[in-house]
Scaffold this active site. Sequence first.
Site, PDB file in Angstrom:
ATOM      1  N   LYS A   3       8.428 -19.069  96.293  1.00  5.86           N
ATOM      2  CA  LYS A   3       8.227 -19.609  97.640  1.00  5.86           C
ATOM      3  C   LYS A   3       9.456 -19.367  98.535  1.00  5.86           C
ATOM      4  O   LYS A   3       9.317 -18.933  99.664  1.00  5.86           O
ATOM      5  CB  LYS A   3       7.948 -21.122  97.581  1.00  5.86           C
ATOM      6  CG  LYS A   3       6.681 -21.493  96.834  1.00  5.86           C
ATOM      7  CD  LYS A   3       6.334 -22.961  97.003  1.00  5.86           C
ATOM      8  CE  LYS A   3       7.337 -23.927  96.384  1.00  5.86           C
ATOM      9  NZ  LYS A   3       7.438 -23.839  94.911  1.00  5.86           N
ATOM     10  N   ARG A  58       3.506 -31.501  99.204  1.00  6.52           N
ATOM     11  CA  ARG A  58       3.439 -31.389  97.749  1.00  6.52           C
ATOM     12  C   ARG A  58       2.506 -32.437  97.153  1.00  6.52           C
ATOM     13  O   ARG A  58       2.306 -32.444  95.935  1.00  6.52           O
ATOM     14  CB  ARG A  58       4.839 -31.607  97.156  1.00  6.52           C
ATOM     15  CG  ARG A  58       5.551 -30.310  96.775  1.00  6.52           C
ATOM     16  CD  ARG A  58       6.917 -30.693  96.243  1.00  6.52           C
ATOM     17  NE  ARG A  58       7.476 -29.710  95.350  1.00  6.52           N
ATOM     18  CZ  ARG A  58       8.483 -28.902  95.684  1.00  6.52           C
ATOM     19  NH1 ARG A  58       8.990 -28.914  96.891  1.00  6.52           N
ATOM     20  NH2 ARG A  58       8.980 -28.060  94.793  1.00  6.52           N
ATOM     21  N   ARG A  67      17.384 -18.626  86.499  1.00 11.61           N
ATOM     22  CA  ARG A  67      17.755 -18.629  87.928  1.00 11.61           C
ATOM     23  C   ARG A  67      19.167 -19.181  88.096  1.00 11.61           C
ATOM     24  O   ARG A  67      19.546 -20.160  87.468  1.00 11.61           O
ATOM     25  CB  ARG A  67      16.760 -19.501  88.688  1.00 11.61           C
ATOM     26  CG  ARG A  67      17.085 -19.655  90.162  1.00 11.61           C
ATOM     27  CD  ARG A  67      15.894 -20.079  90.969  1.00 11.61           C
ATOM     28  NE  ARG A  67      15.527 -21.475  90.803  1.00 11.61           N
ATOM     29  CZ  ARG A  67      14.538 -22.051  91.492  1.00 11.61           C
ATOM     30  NH1 ARG A  67      13.812 -21.355  92.335  1.00 11.61           N
ATOM     31  NH2 ARG A  67      14.250 -23.326  91.294  1.00 11.61           N
ATOM     32  N   ARG A 118      20.842 -24.676  88.987  1.00  3.41           N
ATOM     33  CA  ARG A 118      20.400 -25.932  89.609  1.00  3.41           C
ATOM     34  C   ARG A 118      20.145 -26.957  88.517  1.00  3.41           C
ATOM     35  O   ARG A 118      19.582 -26.623  87.479  1.00  3.41           O
ATOM     36  CB  ARG A 118      19.099 -25.691  90.393  1.00  3.41           C
ATOM     37  CG  ARG A 118      19.333 -25.165  91.782  1.00  3.41           C
ATOM     38  CD  ARG A 118      18.057 -24.763  92.476  1.00  3.41           C
ATOM     39  NE  ARG A 118      16.964 -25.697  92.366  1.00  3.41           N
ATOM     40  CZ  ARG A 118      15.810 -25.578  93.047  1.00  3.41           C
ATOM     41  NH1 ARG A 118      15.637 -24.562  93.868  1.00  3.41           N
ATOM     42  NH2 ARG A 118      14.850 -26.455  92.902  1.00  3.41           N
ATOM     43  N   ARG A 167       8.788 -30.934  85.834  1.00  2.84           N
ATOM     44  CA  ARG A 167       8.399 -30.434  87.165  1.00  2.84           C
ATOM     45  C   ARG A 167       7.021 -29.782  87.115  1.00  2.84           C
ATOM     46  O   ARG A 167       6.225 -29.934  88.040  1.00  2.84           O
ATOM     47  CB  ARG A 167       9.440 -29.438  87.676  1.00  2.84           C
ATOM     48  CG  ARG A 167      10.722 -30.118  88.119  1.00  2.84           C
ATOM     49  CD  ARG A 167      11.829 -29.116  88.319  1.00  2.84           C
ATOM     50  NE  ARG A 167      11.661 -28.317  89.515  1.00  2.84           N
ATOM     51  CZ  ARG A 167      12.306 -27.175  89.725  1.00  2.84           C
ATOM     52  NH1 ARG A 167      13.138 -26.701  88.824  1.00  2.84           N
ATOM     53  NH2 ARG A 167      12.118 -26.520  90.843  1.00  2.84           N
TER      54      ARG A 167
HETATM   55  P1  AMP Z   1      12.290 -27.018  95.656  1.00  2.21           P
HETATM   56  O1  AMP Z   1      13.593 -26.453  96.080  1.00  2.21           O
HETATM   57  O2  AMP Z   1      11.206 -26.805  96.702  1.00  2.21           O
HETATM   58  O3  AMP Z   1      11.859 -26.570  94.295  1.00  2.21           O
HETATM   59  O4  AMP Z   1      12.480 -28.608  95.575  1.00  2.21           O
HETATM   60  C1  AMP Z   1      13.403 -29.182  94.660  1.00  2.21           C
HETATM   61  C2  AMP Z   1      13.093 -30.638  94.436  1.00  2.21           C
HETATM   62  O5  AMP Z   1      13.203 -31.352  95.678  1.00  2.21           O
HETATM   63  C3  AMP Z   1      11.692 -30.946  93.946  1.00  2.21           C
HETATM   64  O6  AMP Z   1      11.563 -30.778  92.540  1.00  2.21           O
HETATM   65  C4  AMP Z   1      11.562 -32.406  94.381  1.00  2.21           C
HETATM   66  O7  AMP Z   1      12.292 -33.270  93.547  1.00  2.21           O
HETATM   67  C5  AMP Z   1      12.245 -32.400  95.733  1.00  2.21           C
HETATM   68  N1  AMP Z   1      11.260 -32.059  96.793  1.00  2.21           N
HETATM   69  C6  AMP Z   1      11.224 -30.944  97.557  1.00  2.21           C
HETATM   70  N2  AMP Z   1      10.184 -30.977  98.399  1.00  2.21           N
HETATM   71  C7  AMP Z   1       9.534 -32.145  98.164  1.00  2.21           C
HETATM   72  C8  AMP Z   1       8.365 -32.752  98.681  1.00  2.21           C
HETATM   73  N3  AMP Z   1       7.619 -32.144  99.622  1.00  2.21           N
HETATM   74  N4  AMP Z   1       7.999 -33.966  98.192  1.00  2.21           N
HETATM   75  C9  AMP Z   1       8.732 -34.595  97.256  1.00  2.21           C
HETATM   76  N5  AMP Z   1       9.823 -34.068  96.700  1.00  2.21           N
HETATM   77  C10 AMP Z   1      10.231 -32.852  97.140  1.00  2.21           C
END
Ligand code: AMP
Length: 218
Positions: free
Chosen positions: A13, A89, A127, A160, A171
């Site tokens: 993404k 999400r 990653r 990360r 996740r």
């Molecule tokens: P990402 O970088 O998009 O993989 O997001 C990393 C983490 O941020 C996710 O695993 C969630 O813990 C939190 N996060 C990001 N976007 C959301 C969302 N829309 N709703 C809830 N938690 C989020």
Amino acid sequence: MNLIILGLPGAGKGTESDFIVKKYGLIHLSTGDIFRSNIKNGNALGIKAKEYMDAGQYVPDEITNKLVAARLQQLDIKTTDFILDGYPRTIDQAFYLDKTLLTINKPILVLYLAINEQTVVDRLSSRRVCLQCGRVYNLKFSPPKINNKCDIDNQTLIQRSDDKAATIKTRLQVYKKETLPLVTYYQNQGLLKTIDANLENDKVRATIEQYLLENDNG
Ligand code: AMP
């Protein structure tokens, strides 16, 4: 052309959003990036978000929704379209977003990056990111030129904390329970374009470009 990009963690993404942002001049709204920058600043939102992120859980909807809605009310969104990366999400977030989009009069399209689970497990565990410039590497598929150093600013790359094996598993479970229903939600509204994200990157991009061209013309 306002977009949502949807898919498993590690489906690409962020990478595809960067490509779309550069090519079409959209504003990139990544909730994950917003949370990470708050964590870096050490503020209250960051401290709260980190608890959930490190556990592989979602940050509560009420925090996330308000953050995104406030960002979508800002002036630049009136004149420039956006891509939402990592939001919505949950179904509640999707409902909330629908209401917000009505108030700002912005229609959306959804790009769904469909990918095998094992492929994302492989990708996420190898990653690495540069905290300085945000560049993302993969030790197997796109390694840095010098071992563990960013090509751009020579900073040491990090994993990360939510890319550790145990957290990846959580996740994926959370994604299936909370986020997968959004595929049907947007499909039923005729807004979803499914892209095979198991393919090589240039094929994924060609499909995205084709789709965006079709929608631009029509
Ligand atoms: P990402 O970088 O998009 O993989 O997001 C990393 C983490 O941020 C996710 O695993 C969630 O813990 C939190 N996060 C990001 N976007 C959301 C969302 N829309 N709703 C809830 N938690 C989020």
